[in-house]
Motif scaffolding. Structure first.
Motif, PDB file in Angstrom:
ATOM      1  N   PHE A 144       0.335   3.675   9.371  1.00 15.54           N
ATOM      2  CA  PHE A 144      -1.104   4.026   9.401  1.00 15.54           C
ATOM      3  C   PHE A 144      -1.652   4.523  10.739  1.00 15.54           C
ATOM      4  O   PHE A 144      -2.764   5.016  10.782  1.00 15.54           O
ATOM      5  N   ASN A 286       5.927  -3.845  -1.289  1.00 18.86           N
ATOM      6  CA  ASN A 286       4.881  -4.733  -0.774  1.00 18.86           C
ATOM      7  C   ASN A 286       4.107  -5.250  -1.980  1.00 18.86           C
ATOM      8  O   ASN A 286       3.613  -4.466  -2.783  1.00 18.86           O
ATOM      9  N   TYR A 288       0.955  -7.901  -3.170  1.00 19.57           N
ATOM     10  CA  TYR A 288      -0.150  -8.783  -2.805  1.00 19.57           C
ATOM     11  C   TYR A 288      -0.982  -9.265  -3.979  1.00 19.57           C
ATOM     12  O   TYR A 288      -1.545 -10.334  -3.945  1.00 19.57           O
ATOM     13  N   GLU A 336       6.695  -6.608   2.347  1.00 13.57           N
ATOM     14  CA  GLU A 336       5.466  -7.330   2.686  1.00 13.57           C
ATOM     15  C   GLU A 336       5.062  -8.195   1.501  1.00 13.57           C
ATOM     16  O   GLU A 336       5.200  -7.777   0.347  1.00 13.57           O
TER      17      GLU A 336
HETATM   18  C1  FCB Z   1      -0.799  -3.782   3.468  1.00 13.38           C
HETATM   19  C2  FCB Z   1      -0.553  -3.093   4.797  1.00 13.38           C
HETATM   20  C3  FCB Z   1      -0.502  -4.040   5.968  1.00 13.38           C
HETATM   21  C4  FCB Z   1      -1.508  -5.143   5.866  1.00 13.38           C
HETATM   22  C5  FCB Z   1      -1.483  -5.792   4.502  1.00 13.38           C
HETATM   23  C6  FCB Z   1      -2.461  -6.909   4.331  1.00 13.38           C
HETATM   24  O1  FCB Z   1      -1.362  -2.878   2.579  1.00 13.38           O
HETATM   25  O2  FCB Z   1       0.661  -2.405   4.762  1.00 13.38           O
HETATM   26  O3  FCB Z   1      -0.651  -3.265   7.135  1.00 13.38           O
HETATM   27  O4  FCB Z   1      -2.758  -4.683   6.219  1.00 13.38           O
HETATM   28  O5  FCB Z   1      -1.714  -4.838   3.518  1.00 13.38           O
END
Ligand code: FCB
Length: 421
Positions: A144, A286, A288, A336
């Motif tokens: 980013f 990643n 979440y 992540e």
């Molecule tokens: C992801 C990003 C990372 C961080 C997490 C919480 O989307 O890759 O940089 O901000 O979220």
């Protein structure tokens, strides 16, 4: 699963156990397109916080920070650039054997075509320190942040700019050589495009469907070019993108809910993955959050949310992994996974659920190679600034002190058990 009852956990010897960060979020002292944007927007953001995020669960607790302009300026942060040894010691304390980080392009090439030898030495020494500790470095090339000169010439909006990114990749990987084996070219290309060219939440904060589309495709093209070029240097480099996956599921059995969830999942994952998977040695994932779909709308359960109001559904990681495995049949590294949890209330539960999900997915055939928790330390969470606390270790921004949170100390004991089994 409690600490005493983790006998069920069974992971391969070479499994990568680690944590992740990105340069702009932890290093401090950067000068890039983000720092310019932060200074321009901090004041406005601090004033708007009251209207934008006052429904967050812990608003009372965070409002002081969220309403201060200082929260939106990355500035010194954890000073990871100078204090990385202390952070690597945290990895060791948790018995981890892998660490994902990004190289700050704006440090390595502060002006177009001008390489900063001291910055390159820094990253060389950084990687060597990891190697000496027996920690596998996993390098991200774009997470980013961009040099100001590159952003000013239009960044990834222009296909002709891709060559600068390729040149940077060749330069820094050439310098790091075979001390690095696993490389993420681009972190979450679609998240970057959407926040920067649709929501206007990140620089350059434009709203244009055309530019969004260009950026997504130019990034896929950049990935392909970098992968080809680095593979020509060394075929053994393991290269991927880090793909953010959200899990969409139907909240009821209605035809419309199921169809909408499937369409949303397609546009979340496959629309993008198809563009670059041919040039990946594995898939970085990643994870979440999940989204529950009723009809054609999202309506999430509210019982468990993180400090930034993301629905916490860690067990769904299993389905994310299984789906991507079935579709693309590549080895997977979880690049992540984590949550904003300043009080450390849910982190241990989150990790347990994630480990069980991983274990189940592996039983069902997923070739999972590693798990990298986001994040090693508290950091700068982009548009939200500094108040969200994602770290396994907390950072005291006044003193710079770092300390593993209780959940992290627990996770360290689990990793130790698994690795010595
Ligand atoms: C992801 C990003 C990372 C961080 C997490 C919480 O989307 O890759 O940089 O901000 O979220």
């Amino acid at each position: 699963m409690s600490e005493s009852d983790n006998s069920a956990l069974n992971f391969p010897k070479r499994f990568l156990w680690g944590a992740a960060t990105s340069a702009h979020q932890v290093e401090g002292g950067n000068h890039n397109q983000w720092t310019v944007w932060e200074l321009e927007n901090a004041k406005t953001k601090s004033v708007q916080a009251e209207y934008h995020i006052n429904e967050f669960p812990n608003w009372e607790h965070i409002k002081h920070e969220a309403k201060s302009a200082n929260n939106y300026v990355s500035d010194k942060l954890a000073d990871h650039y100078n204090r990385y040894d202390e952070d690597f010691a945290l990895l060791k304390q948790m018995d981890m054997n892998a660490y994902r980080f990004s190289i700050e392009w704006s440090r390595v090439e502060p002006r177009e075509g001008v390489w900063d030898a001291a910055a390159i030495d820094h990253y060389r020494e950084y990687v060597m320190s990891l190697k000496r500790l027996g920690i596998e470095p996993i390098v991200t090339l774009f997470h980013f942040s961009l040099p100001v000169w590159f952003a000013e010439m239009g960044g990834f909006e222009k296909r002709s700019n891709v060559r600068y990114f390729v040149r940077f990749a060749e330069k820094i990987i050439g310098e790091l050589g075979t001390n690095v084996r696993t490389i993420i070219t681009i972190n979450e290309p679609e998240v970057y495009a959407t926040e920067s060219y649709h929501y206007q939440a990140w620089p350059p904060a434009k709203h244009s469907n055309y530019l969004w589309w260009r950026v997504v495709n130019n990034m896929a093209y950049a990935h392909k070019r970098v992968a080809k070029s680095l593979h020509a240097m060394n075929r053994r480099y393991k290269i991927s993108i880090a793909k953010n996956s959200v899990y969409f599921y139907a909240g009821d059995n209605a035809w419309l809910s199921r169809a909408s969830a499937a369409v949303m999942q397609y546009f979340q994952d496959d629309y993008f993955v198809k563009k670059f998977i041919k040039h990946c040695d594995f898939l970085g994932v990643n994870y979440y959050q999940s989204e529950r779909v009723y009809g054609y709308r999202i309506h999430n359960p509210t019982d468990k949310v993180s400090d930034i109001q993301w629905t916490l559904a860690p067990a769904d990681l299993q389905y994310v992994l299984e789906r991507l495995h079935q579709k693309y049949n590549k080895p997977i590294i979880i690049t992540e996974n984590g949550l904003a949890d300043s009080e450390d209330e849910n982190r241990q539960w989150w990790i347990i659920q994630s480990l069980i999900a991983m274990q189940r997915a592996m039983k069902n055939g997923v070739e999972l190679r590693g798990y990298l928790h986001w994040s090693l330390i508290d950091n700068f969470e982009w548009a939200y600034g500094k108040w969200p606390r994602f770290g396994l270790a907390s950072i005291d921004y006044k003193t710079g002190d770092r300390a593993l949170r209780p959940s992290a100390r627990w996770f360290g004991r689990i990793i130790k058990k698994i690795r010595s089994a």
